[in-house]
Structures are given as C-alpha cells and as structure tokens.
Design an enzyme around this catalytic site. Structure first.
Site, PDB file in Angstrom:
ATOM      1  N   ASP A 193     -10.948   1.998  -2.843  1.00  0.00           N
ATOM      2  CA  ASP A 193     -11.254   1.672  -1.404  1.00  0.00           C
ATOM      3  C   ASP A 193     -12.728   1.636  -1.309  1.00  0.00           C
ATOM      4  O   ASP A 193     -13.280   1.177  -0.411  1.00  0.00           O
ATOM      5  CB  ASP A 193     -10.752   2.803  -0.737  1.00  0.00           C
ATOM      6  CG  ASP A 193      -9.311   2.804  -0.262  1.00  0.00           C
ATOM      7  OD1 ASP A 193      -8.771   1.496  -0.527  1.00  0.00           O
ATOM      8  OD2 ASP A 193      -8.532   3.490   0.173  1.00  0.00           O
ATOM      9  N   ASP A 218       0.877  -1.208   0.179  1.00  0.00           N
ATOM     10  CA  ASP A 218       0.091   0.004  -0.146  1.00  0.00           C
ATOM     11  C   ASP A 218       0.877   1.230   0.134  1.00  0.00           C
ATOM     12  O   ASP A 218       2.017   1.308   0.306  1.00  0.00           O
ATOM     13  CB  ASP A 218      -0.819   0.023   1.336  1.00  0.00           C
ATOM     14  CG  ASP A 218      -2.328   0.599   0.854  1.00  0.00           C
ATOM     15  OD1 ASP A 218      -2.378   1.749   0.169  1.00  0.00           O
ATOM     16  OD2 ASP A 218      -3.245   0.556   1.860  1.00  0.00           O
TER      17      ASP A 218
END
Length: 716
Positions: free
Chosen positions: A517, A447
């Site tokens: 997301d 990430d």
C-alpha cells in the site's frame, strides 16, 4: 536421465542442469539425505551413507524427519494414533519414476499410515518441487499434529548466512541477512495468511555475491499459516524444514482419506544471488502463474481510489476514465465504494449489489463508456470480509470466524468470513458469478484486509475445529480455480493490505500481486529490491501516486520507480496540470516500449538501495540483444557527488552495444561499447541536477532510464 536409481548402493540421483540432489537408504532401511549442491561429473562422485558426519547418538539427515525413530532434527511429521501412541516409524516400501517425477512410498505398517514423498524436477531452472501425501489405510482415525512438506540439509560452515524477507504493513519485503549460529531460527506466519511480517522465502549463502558463490534457496507454496525452521548444530549439516505451521493446528485423517501438503520449492545457484533470483522468476512465469496469461503483457492500469476514495459515482468515474485514456491507460479500475451502503469502511462490506444512488442504471453504462474510450474495465472486491453493519452480517452472524462467549475483534471495522464453511464458499462463488456474468468485466482486484484472531469454528465438532487453518485456504483456492476456469477473459490481481498474501500458492491463481500500500516512490525501492529476490518483476504492481507529496518527487521519478514491474497509475488525475498530462503520456508511451523486456526479461540488480548512493536495475531479453536500465538516486546516501560509474551485467563480451535514452522517435545515443567494456569499465550516469541540494526539494530526486541495443554480434 534426470532421475536415476542406483540399486547397488540404494541411492537416488536427482540432477538438473547445474544441481545435484542425492538421498539413499542406510543399513536400517531408513532414507538419508546425502547431498545437495553443484552437479558432479559422475554418480560415484556423490557421497554415500557412510560419508555422513554423525557426531551424535541421535539421528540427523533424515530425508523426511518424523517425531520418533530417535530423530533429533525438527520433524516433518507428528501424529497421534487411536491408542495414544505418538511415535511414527516409517519403513521404505518402494519407488516409482514417472517422467520428471519421483515418488517414494513409506509405511507405518502397525497403524496403516502411508506416506508418499513426491519430487518433481524443473531441470532448466535448477529447481525441485517437493510435497507429501498422507493416506490413512486403517479403520481408525489418525490425528495429524504436524505435517511439513520437506526437510533439507546444506553444508555446515561458519560462513553460512541466512537471507530472508521481513517487514510490516507499508514496509514489506525488506531483505535481512544474518549468520547462522547453533540453535533454531524460525520464519513463520500465524495470522491466517502469508503476512507482511515474514515471507515464506529463504536463501542460505557462504559469502556469495550477486554473481559469484553458492546460494541455496526455497519458497513454500502456501497462503495460510506457514513455517520455515533453520536448525544448526556444531557438526551436523544445517537442517531446513518447511510447511504448514503446526501452531494451533490439528487435522483428523479419517480412514481411506488423504492429506496433501503444499509444495516446497527449492533450488541451487553456483553463480550467486542474481542467478538464483532469475531462476525463481522464470520458473514462476513458466510453471506457477496461470499459463493462459503468464506470458501475456500486463496492461497499464489506472485505479481511481486516490481520486475518489469511497465517493464513487458514474459521473466522476467517467471523468477520470477520459483523463486516463488521454495518457494511454489500457485498463480502468474502479475501487472500493461501488456496492451496498459503502460510503466509508464502517458499513456495507458483504453486500455485493450495485449501489443505486451512485450507479442508478448499474455498472453497465460506465463499463460501456470505458470501453468506448479503448480501455478494459476492472473492479475491486473484498469477498472474504464483512462489516457488522451490513445485511450479510445481520442475516448470518454465525458466518464469521469467532469463539463463542468471546469478543469478536474488529480490524479495519470488519470481521472475517469463515471460508472453511461450504455455505460461505458457495455464497462467494454465487455473488462473483452474478457480478462477472452480468457485467463485461476484464479485471478483478481481490483484496483481503485483516488477520485471523479468534480462530473458532463452533459449528463443527471440537476435534476438527483446528482444521479451519487449512480448510480456509483450500476453499479459497477452490474459489479462485472456479472463477479462472469459468471466466478465462478476466485477469486477477491478489491484494492483502498490500503485500500481505504473496506466495507461490496464491500465484497459481493470480496473474499479479499488489506489492504494498506504500506507493512512496523512494520507499518502494527497498520494497521492490527485496521482492526481486523471491518473485518475478512481472507480477509486481507499481503505482504512480501522490503518496509522499507531489512537491517532493518529480513525476518522472515516480514513473521510473513504478516501471520496475507492471505499471499502474493511482494519482488523482483531476489535480494534474497540462504539463503533468504531457509527462504522464510520454512516460506511459515509454513504458510500453520497454515493458516486454521488463516483464519477460532477465533482471540484474546493479546496486542495493540500502547500501549504495543509487539504485539501479537492469533487464535483458533472452538473446541478450536488448535491455533496459532503470536508475534512481538514493538521496539518503548521495552526498555531493553527481556522477556514478554503472557497470552492466549479462552482456555478450564480443558483441557491440549502443546505449540510448528517450522514447522511440526521439532516441539519443549515449555511448557505444563492447559488451565486455560495458561490464568492466561501465558507463557514467551523470546527474542533470545541482551538486548542492537541500534535502526534501524536488531536485533531490533524480532518475533515468536507458535502453541497451546490440548493434553487432562481433566487434571485429
């Protein structure tokens, strides 16, 4: 031959299966772009230098535009020489053909700057890769102020439209279309990564549809600051210039050193947007993705983030692993919170040791348990970041990107490590080495959750500090390359606050990407539709979650939305009922039956979620013998109708196809028709829901998945 040089008229012909690309030398020995479009029958059919429309006293159509030589199109190259001269004069030297590659050498003889233009043909997919190599053959430094990968030109027309992808966090890859008018349109990123705001993809069309018309398209293989400029005048062809963003950038090219630009990938379709997308998809599978896993089927994964957030423990992860295995999951992934003093997002980032309070005996007992259940094990990391409240930051406050005497702006309570530094690069390699060597890990979710703001690098000399933008990305690529080579068993997923770093550059090292997301199954339809224009379904991760509310979306609808690429599950399995488990198990089984076609097949968009009452996507395998149709209602536009006429694409006219519904052992035949009939008259999708609905109720969202099977090659 795909690459041909014609000495008489000094032209180079680059031809793929359906595309022609031509440039040549004018009377002054300067490279001029002459043609990009449909492949023509004869070399004599292509235009020459004298066929260019030149309506201005300044130059246009330069194959590699520079700041200098009366050039008036946006430049690819701008430098400052040691004596302050900022005018570049490039003269043609020679060329070389090496198989599918053409190399053109240019030289600014006065200052010893050598420029090589590289072209690589991907014939099957009507794509050309372009990049540039600069070399300083002098004994003086050369300051690069702007270096792009290519300049291109397409026909000027009032019908010309620009298509691009834009958005923000949680709303990435929204497709936009606008007429190209005089002036410049700039697509770019200035935040240190690809960004969710714009993606380095463009397409120019002339009233094209999904299946008809000319589409010129391109993508830049770069994960840092990038720029694509589209420039139009009244008469000259429309110019497209792409490469590293010159904003806040300089690079000192020292004597005998080289600078190589990222690849600019461009192509052409005379069969509309569908063919353009398919060519990009399969080019990525065959040429961009790491080839050791590019054509391996992606496993169904479960990620424990939504169930436990930071509160991970060996015990609660084992409980989730049992439940994940129960529904057929093949890969179990533990997310944030397993390391350091990481109990929320305020602390611990950068301290990459296993938290002994949560995992007293390390990760091995959990990993062994997950594997005993028949699943692979994966883990989340965010190596490029650090919390101020961490041992790493307390020991190395100088490691973060910052300007002295200026605040260090926090985003998500974290700062960003300066990967341009070799010691930071080595730190990341070392801790990843330790993690992957000591633990039997099969999957890494990498990430990167913030932007670069204060882009200072005070530890290096002032004249080189703006090199941070490229050296950061080069070192990032080096790290990924090292890890892939040393740990070939590991699958890598790229994530950056969702889809904030999706591009052909990172895809050379990542097997898949986290798309957004936002996992609301209806919101994702527009995101996934836009994504499909530029990137392959296989690399697109879609999760079944509780985002948007379990009361709003049927579990089947959530699965069907996520099955359009590679399937993941992120819902809290602790809150699943027995019925939920039964549905999930059936849907996972169903996905396993169709995933090879979805991940490896040819995708057709049957509708647009922003314009239609439904969103439908079709996939076909290469020999057109099997296919899949995923259909989801758009309740924002559906109204009171309960029937849709769905016309399929890509089938063989004379073949006979049967449409089925259901898992393998319980398949029900829907209809049998010829391929031509399925394309021309279509099939009826009939809702099983009520006609009169109240928005927001669970029956407002309806979806179906159908299988297509060829049962005969010839209807006669």
């Amino acid at each position: 031959m795909a690459i041909t040089y014609e000495g008489k008229n000094k032209r180079w012909f680059l031809e793929t299966e359906n595309m022609g690309y031509v440039f040549g030398l004018d009377e002054k020995g300067k490279l001029k772009n002459l043609y990009w479009g449909s492949k023509l029958p004869r070399f004599d059919d292509y235009p020459g230098v004298n066929d260019l429309v030149v309506m201005d006293r300044y130059t246009w159509n330069d194959e590699f535009s520079v700041r200098g030589e009366k050039n008036n199109v946006e430049h690819c190259l701008k430098v400052e020489y040691y004596d302050g001269v900022r005018d570049v004069v490039l003269n043609y030297v020679n060329f070389e053909i090496k198989g599918d590659q053409l190399i053109i050498k240019l030289l600014d003889e006065q200052y010893g700057l050598s420029v090589k233009l590289f072209y690589r043909l991907i014939e099957k997919y009507d794509i050309i890769e372009r990049w540039v190599e600069l070399e300083n053959n002098s004994d003086k430094e050369i300051k690069i102020e702007d270096i792009k990968s290519a300049s291109l030109y397409v026909e000027n027309s009032k019908k010309a439209s620009l298509n691009y992808l834009t958005g923000m966090w949680g709303s990435e890859f929204h497709l936009r279309k606008e007429k190209i008018n005089e002036g410049s349109k700039v697509l770019e990123s200035r935040v240190g990564k690809t960004s969710a705001y714009m993606n380095p993809y463009f397409a120019i069309d002339y009233e094209a549809t999904e299946e008809r018309g000319k589409v010129y398209f391109g993508e830049l293989a770069w994960s840092g600051n990038w720029k694509i400029s589209i420039q139009k005048r009244i008469y000259e062809r429309i110019g497209i210039i792409s490469g590293i963003n010159e904003w806040d950038f300089t690079y000192i090219l020292e004597p005998s050193k080289k600078f190589i630009t990222p690849k600019f990938v461009f192509g052409f379709s005379n069969e509309g947007f569908s063919k353009a997308s398919q060519n990009l998809h399969h080019y990525q599978l065959d040429y961009i993705l790491p080839q050791d896993k590019a054509h391996k089927i992606r496993k169904v994964l479960y990620n424990s983030w939504e169930a436990t957030t930071f509160n991970v423990t060996e015990e609660n992860q084992k409980i989730l692993a049992e439940k994940a295995a129960k529904i057929g999951v093949e890969l179990f992934v533990i997310d944030d919170g397993w390391f350091g003093q990481r109990n929320d997002d305020h602390a611990g980032l950068g301290d990459w040791y296993v938290n002994k309070e949560k995992f007293p005996n390390g990760l091995k007992p959990l990993i062994e348990y997950v594997k005993s259940l028949g699943m692979d094990f994966g883990i989340w990391v965010e190596p490029e970041m650090v919390n101020p409240d961490s041992d790493l930051y307390r020991n190395h406050p100088d490691w973060v990107i910052n300007f002295p005497n200026r605040p260090r702006s926090l985003q998500r309570n974290q700062l960003i490590l300066n990967l341009a530094r070799q010691d930071v690069k080595q730190f990341i390699i070392n801790f990843m080495d330790k993690l992957l060597t000591e633990n039997d890990i099969d999957f890494v979710k990498w990430d990167m959750n913030r932007h670069i703001f204060e882009s200072g690098w005070s530890e290096t000399e002032v004249k080189k500090q703006r090199e941070i933008w490229v050296k950061y990305i080069w070192n990032l690529y080096d790290i990924w390359k090292y890890l892939r080579e040393k740990y070939p068993q590991v699958t890598f997923e790229n994530c950056s606050s969702g889809g904030g770093r999706v591009d052909l550059g990172i895809m050379q090292y990542a097997d898949q990407v986290w798309t957004s997301d936002n996992t609301d199954p209806f919101d994702r339809l527009e995101i996934q539709e836009g994504f499909s224009y530029a990137y392959a379904p296989k690399i697109m991760m879609g999760w079944v979650t509780d985002w948007g509310g379990k009361e709003a979306y049927p579990l089947e609808y959530r699965f069907h939305s996520s099955m359009m690429g590679s399937l993941g599950i992120g819902a809290d399995l602790n809150k699943f009922s027995e019925k939920d488990f039964e549905i999930a198990k059936n849907q996972v089984q169903f996905y396993k039956e169709i995933r090879k076609i979805v991940q490896e097949g040819y995708q057709y968009r049957l509708s647009s979620v922003t314009n239609e009452r439904y969103f439908a996507v079709q996939y076909l395998n290469e020999d057109k013998s099997e296919g899949v149709i995923i259909y989801l209602r758009n309740p924002m536009r559906f109204g009171l109708f309960d029937r849709v006429n769905l016309k399929l694409k890509g089938l063989e006219d004379e073949a006979l196809y049967t449409i089925y519904e259901g898992v393998k052992d319980e398949e029900k035949e829907v209809i049998t028709l010829s391929g031509k009939a399925l394309k021309e008259r279509g099939i009826i999708i009939e809702d099983s829901s009520k006609k009169f609905l109240t928005y927001g109720k669970i029956d407002h969202f309806f979806s179906r998945i159908l299988k297509v099977k060829k049962i005969s090659n010839n209807i006669k």
